[in-house]
Design a protein around this motif. Structure first.
Motif, PDB file in Angstrom:
ATOM      1  N   VAL A 245       0.823  -1.206   0.000  1.00 47.62           N
ATOM      2  CA  VAL A 245       0.000   0.000   0.000  1.00 47.62           C
ATOM      3  C   VAL A 245       0.859   1.260   0.000  1.00 47.62           C
ATOM      4  CG1 VAL A 245      -1.733   1.299   1.313  1.00 47.62           C
ATOM      5  CG2 VAL A 245      -1.909  -1.188   1.117  1.00 47.62           C
ATOM      6  N   ILE A 246       1.850   1.320   0.889  1.00 41.77           N
ATOM      7  CA  ILE A 246       2.660   2.535   1.016  1.00 41.77           C
ATOM      8  C   ILE A 246       3.439   2.840  -0.262  1.00 41.77           C
ATOM      9  CG2 ILE A 246       4.557   3.610   2.304  1.00 41.77           C
ATOM     10  CD1 ILE A 246       3.592   2.086   4.764  1.00 41.77           C
ATOM     11  N   PRO A 247       4.177   1.892  -0.869  1.00 40.07           N
ATOM     12  CA  PRO A 247       4.861   2.219  -2.133  1.00 40.07           C
ATOM     13  C   PRO A 247       3.908   2.575  -3.262  1.00 40.07           C
ATOM     14  CG  PRO A 247       5.763   0.221  -1.166  1.00 40.07           C
ATOM     15  CD  PRO A 247       4.518   0.537  -0.402  1.00 40.07           C
ATOM     16  N   THR A 248       2.714   1.967  -3.268  1.00 43.56           N
ATOM     17  CA  THR A 248       1.760   2.266  -4.335  1.00 43.56           C
ATOM     18  C   THR A 248       1.223   3.685  -4.219  1.00 43.56           C
ATOM     19  OG1 THR A 248       1.108  -0.066  -4.452  1.00 43.56           O
ATOM     20  CG2 THR A 248      -0.401   1.538  -5.403  1.00 43.56           C
ATOM     21  N   LEU A 249       0.924   4.131  -3.006  1.00 43.67           N
ATOM     22  CA  LEU A 249       0.336   5.454  -2.827  1.00 43.67           C
ATOM     23  C   LEU A 249       1.361   6.567  -2.736  1.00 43.67           C
ATOM     24  CD1 LEU A 249      -2.491   4.643  -0.236  1.00 43.67           C
ATOM     25  CD2 LEU A 249      -2.676   4.839  -2.722  1.00 43.67           C
ATOM     26  N   LEU A 250       2.528   6.286  -2.174  1.00 47.51           N
ATOM     27  CA  LEU A 250       3.519   7.341  -1.951  1.00 47.51           C
ATOM     28  C   LEU A 250       4.735   7.249  -2.866  1.00 47.51           C
ATOM     29  CD1 LEU A 250       3.591   7.476   1.969  1.00 47.51           C
ATOM     30  CD2 LEU A 250       2.268   8.896   0.396  1.00 47.51           C
ATOM     31  N   GLY A 251       4.992   6.078  -3.457  1.00 47.65           N
ATOM     32  CA  GLY A 251       6.197   5.885  -4.251  1.00 47.65           C
ATOM     33  C   GLY A 251       6.015   6.270  -5.714  1.00 47.65           C
ATOM     34  N   SER A 252       7.108   6.185  -6.451  1.00 50.87           N
ATOM     35  CA  SER A 252       7.084   6.486  -7.887  1.00 50.87           C
ATOM     36  C   SER A 252       6.821   5.217  -8.675  1.00 50.87           C
ATOM     37  CB  SER A 252       8.420   7.105  -8.325  1.00 50.87           C
ATOM     38  OG  SER A 252       9.489   6.210  -8.076  1.00 50.87           O
ATOM     39  N   ALA A 253       6.383   5.396  -9.913  1.00 48.11           N
ATOM     40  CA  ALA A 253       6.003   4.254 -10.742  1.00 48.11           C
ATOM     41  C   ALA A 253       7.214   3.466 -11.224  1.00 48.11           C
ATOM     42  CB  ALA A 253       5.188   4.733 -11.941  1.00 48.11           C
ATOM     43  N   ASN A 254       8.398   4.089 -11.269  1.00 51.30           N
ATOM     44  CA  ASN A 254       9.583   3.397 -11.786  1.00 51.30           C
ATOM     45  C   ASN A 254      10.427   2.741 -10.706  1.00 51.30           C
ATOM     46  OD1 ASN A 254      10.471   5.737 -10.630  1.00 51.30           O
ATOM     47  ND2 ASN A 254      11.818   6.344 -12.317  1.00 51.30           N
ATOM     48  N   GLN A 255       9.968   2.747  -9.472  1.00 55.64           N
ATOM     49  CA  GLN A 255      10.665   2.087  -8.370  1.00 55.64           C
ATOM     50  C   GLN A 255       9.676   1.132  -7.707  1.00 55.64           C
ATOM     51  OE1 GLN A 255      12.094   5.572  -6.211  1.00 55.64           O
ATOM     52  NE2 GLN A 255      14.173   5.164  -6.885  1.00 55.64           N
ATOM     53  N   LEU A 256       9.645  -0.090  -8.220  1.00 55.38           N
ATOM     54  CA  LEU A 256       8.652  -1.068  -7.783  1.00 55.38           C
ATOM     55  C   LEU A 256       9.216  -1.935  -6.669  1.00 55.38           C
ATOM     56  CD1 LEU A 256       7.218  -2.274 -11.209  1.00 55.38           C
ATOM     57  CD2 LEU A 256       6.232  -0.595  -9.650  1.00 55.38           C
ATOM     58  N   MET A 257       8.463  -2.043  -5.596  1.00 59.12           N
ATOM     59  CA  MET A 257       8.794  -3.017  -4.568  1.00 59.12           C
ATOM     60  C   MET A 257       8.123  -4.335  -4.931  1.00 59.12           C
ATOM     61  SD  MET A 257       8.738  -0.821  -1.014  1.00 59.12           S
ATOM     62  CE  MET A 257       9.308  -2.231  -0.055  1.00 59.12           C
ATOM     63  N   ILE A 258       8.584  -5.400  -4.325  1.00 57.50           N
ATOM     64  CA  ILE A 258       8.163  -6.732  -4.758  1.00 57.50           C
ATOM     65  C   ILE A 258       6.682  -6.966  -4.481  1.00 57.50           C
ATOM     66  CG2 ILE A 258       8.673  -7.934  -2.609  1.00 57.50           C
ATOM     67  CD1 ILE A 258       9.448  -9.069  -6.238  1.00 57.50           C
ATOM     68  N   GLY A 259       6.112  -6.295  -3.485  1.00 61.43           N
ATOM     69  CA  GLY A 259       4.689  -6.430  -3.228  1.00 61.43           C
ATOM     70  C   GLY A 259       3.851  -5.898  -4.384  1.00 61.43           C
ATOM     71  N   ARG A 260       4.285  -4.791  -4.978  1.00 65.23           N
ATOM     72  CA  ARG A 260       3.575  -4.240  -6.136  1.00 65.23           C
ATOM     73  C   ARG A 260       3.720  -5.165  -7.338  1.00 65.23           C
ATOM     74  NH1 ARG A 260       2.356   0.904  -8.237  1.00 65.23           N
ATOM     75  NH2 ARG A 260       1.270   0.573 -10.205  1.00 65.23           N
ATOM     76  N   VAL A 261       4.910  -5.718  -7.541  1.00 66.80           N
ATOM     77  CA  VAL A 261       5.117  -6.658  -8.646  1.00 66.80           C
ATOM     78  C   VAL A 261       4.231  -7.882  -8.477  1.00 66.80           C
ATOM     79  CG1 VAL A 261       6.820  -8.139  -9.784  1.00 66.80           C
ATOM     80  CG2 VAL A 261       7.465  -5.844  -9.045  1.00 66.80           C
ATOM     81  N   LEU A 262       4.143  -8.387  -7.262  1.00 64.74           N
ATOM     82  CA  LEU A 262       3.294  -9.549  -6.988  1.00 64.74           C
ATOM     83  C   LEU A 262       1.835  -9.252  -7.319  1.00 64.74           C
ATOM     84  CD1 LEU A 262       2.956 -12.391  -5.714  1.00 64.74           C
ATOM     85  CD2 LEU A 262       2.759 -11.255  -3.501  1.00 64.74           C
ATOM     86  N   SER A 263       1.345  -8.084  -6.914  1.00 66.95           N
ATOM     87  CA  SER A 263      -0.029  -7.709  -7.203  1.00 66.95           C
ATOM     88  C   SER A 263      -0.273  -7.557  -8.697  1.00 66.95           C
ATOM     89  CB  SER A 263      -0.364  -6.398  -6.479  1.00 66.95           C
ATOM     90  OG  SER A 263      -1.652  -5.939  -6.814  1.00 66.95           O
ATOM     91  N   ASP A 264       0.677  -6.952  -9.407  1.00 66.37           N
ATOM     92  CA  ASP A 264       0.518  -6.766 -10.852  1.00 66.37           C
ATOM     93  C   ASP A 264       0.465  -8.103 -11.575  1.00 66.37           C
ATOM     94  OD1 ASP A 264       0.502  -4.068 -10.441  1.00 66.37           O
ATOM     95  OD2 ASP A 264       2.582  -3.735 -11.052  1.00 66.37           O
ATOM     96  N   GLU A 265       1.278  -9.057 -11.140  1.00 61.12           N
ATOM     97  CA  GLU A 265       1.279 -10.363 -11.800  1.00 61.12           C
ATOM     98  C   GLU A 265      -0.055 -11.088 -11.581  1.00 61.12           C
ATOM     99  OE1 GLU A 265       3.241 -11.543 -13.871  1.00 61.12           O
ATOM    100  OE2 GLU A 265       5.073 -10.387 -13.652  1.00 61.12           O
ATOM    101  N   PHE A 266      -0.607 -10.953 -10.396  1.00 60.53           N
ATOM    102  CA  PHE A 266      -1.874 -11.627 -10.102  1.00 60.53           C
ATOM    103  C   PHE A 266      -3.046 -10.982 -10.833  1.00 60.53           C
ATOM    104  CE2 PHE A 266      -0.431 -14.070  -6.267  1.00 60.53           C
ATOM    105  CZ  PHE A 266      -1.036 -15.259  -6.620  1.00 60.53           C
ATOM    106  N   PHE A 267      -3.191  -9.658 -10.726  1.00 59.04           N
ATOM    107  CA  PHE A 267      -4.435  -8.998 -11.105  1.00 59.04           C
ATOM    108  C   PHE A 267      -4.381  -8.310 -12.471  1.00 59.04           C
ATOM    109  CE2 PHE A 267      -4.327  -8.977  -6.413  1.00 59.04           C
ATOM    110  CZ  PHE A 267      -5.430  -9.780  -6.188  1.00 59.04           C
ATOM    111  N   GLU A 268      -3.197  -7.911 -12.932  1.00 63.16           N
ATOM    112  CA  GLU A 268      -3.111  -7.256 -14.231  1.00 63.16           C
ATOM    113  C   GLU A 268      -2.641  -8.230 -15.309  1.00 63.16           C
ATOM    114  OE1 GLU A 268      -1.007  -3.574 -14.268  1.00 63.16           O
ATOM    115  OE2 GLU A 268      -2.017  -2.800 -12.477  1.00 63.16           O
TER     116      GLU A 268
END
Length: 305
Positions: A245-268
């Motif tokens: 949640v924190i990297p998605t709302l506060l971070g930049s799009a070009n610096q992905l943490m592994i939680g965001r990558v995991l979510s993208d692989e599942f849902f997108e």
């Protein structure tokens, strides 16, 4: 014979197994079973179907059961730079955030532990108070504080300390701020629990022997608080690695943490096998810190017994 049966079925004899059966059943249903399902999917092959992965066990033309294990998902993770960079960036963010939480949280925990008993409850309540509000609301509040026309930039501009808004939102700085703010209580509370049990006569003896306060802290307080430091560090580091949640709302799009990558692989991308492989690798990576936490937690409980 009757007395033996009564002793076998007594509360004292059955109390411990019954008490441990409840958490063991909970772990079985809500950890082990989901873990085995994710592990099975990680060895599957992606399909354009529902569910979007191939079955691991299927019947062959000879009417025999065949088990198909695809290791390509794990090979893909360690050969694609996106996943390796995301893993390393997540570990870096978690480690730096943990260190900052330690620097900020240790003096706070020490001050609470050495405060008057009547004030400790109030100070601890102030530490726990943010948990009474929604996690998402607290993160959204930081968006309002850090954005270009937010409160912090507006205050700095009004004081003429800056001439143009500082880019703080959608940066790594904002991610560190969000993680430290959210997980700081998880560092303070274990440290306080440890520091509060220290024998104050040790510091008095050190002062009587001529030791300066900083030397007494280095030689006595900090070594005794290492189990609390490790426990607090693990409680911050372990969830921070997989933070989404924190990297998605506060971070930049070009610096992905592994939680965001995991979510993208599942849902997108709907690539459940690769996403499951990512989840399994995260769990394996975090097993070391988890075991360290358990070891020092057992040490703390043994020392307090």
């Amino acid at each position: 014979m009757l007395q033996r049966l009564q002793r076998y079925f007594s509360v004292e004899h059955l109390g411990r197994p019954v008490a441990t059966a409840v958490p063991m059943l909970w772990l079985l249903l809500f950890f082990l079973v989901p873990f085995l399902i994710v592990l099975k999917i990680s060895f599957s092959e992606v399909l354009m179907a529902m569910p979007p992965y191939a079955p691991m066990i299927e019947w062959t033309h000879e009417r025999m059961l065949a088990i198909k294990l695809h290791l390509a998902n794990y090979h893909f993770l360690f050969t694609d730079a996106l996943y390796l960079d995301s893993f390393l960036y997540s570990i870096k963010v978690a480690a730096v955030s943990t260190f900052i939480c330690l620097l900020v949280g240790y003096p706070m925990a020490l001050a609470i532990a050495r405060a008057e008993p009547a004030r400790r409850s109030l100070l601890l309540m102030l530490i726990i108070l943010p948990f009474w509000t929604s996690f998402l609301l607290r993160i959204y509040a930081w968006i309002g504080l850090l954005k270009d026309d937010g409160l912090i930039n507006g205050l700095l501009l009004s004081l003429h300390l800056i001439h143009a808004p500082i880019q703080m939102a959608n940066t790594s700085f904002a991610v560190y701020i969000g993680i430290v703010y959210s997980y700081l209580p998880f560092m303070i509370l274990p440290l306080y629990a440890n520091l509060e049990k220290h024998d104050s006569t040790l510091l008095e003896a050190a002062a009587d022997l001529g030791a300066a306060p900083w030397k007494a802290f280095v030689r006595i307080t900090f070594p005794l608080s290492v189990p609390g430091v490790v426990a607090g560090a693990m409680l911050v580091f372990i969830p921070a690695v997989g933070e989404y949640v924190i990297p998605t709302l506060l971070g930049s799009a070009n610096q992905l943490m592994i939680g965001r990558v995991l979510s993208d692989e599942f849902f997108e991308n709907r690539d459940w096998p690769v996403a499951s492989a990512v989840a399994i690798v995260i769990l394996i990576v975090l097993m070391g810190p988890i075991l360290i936490f358990q070891r020092y937690r057992s040490h703390e409980l043994g020392a307090g017994a």
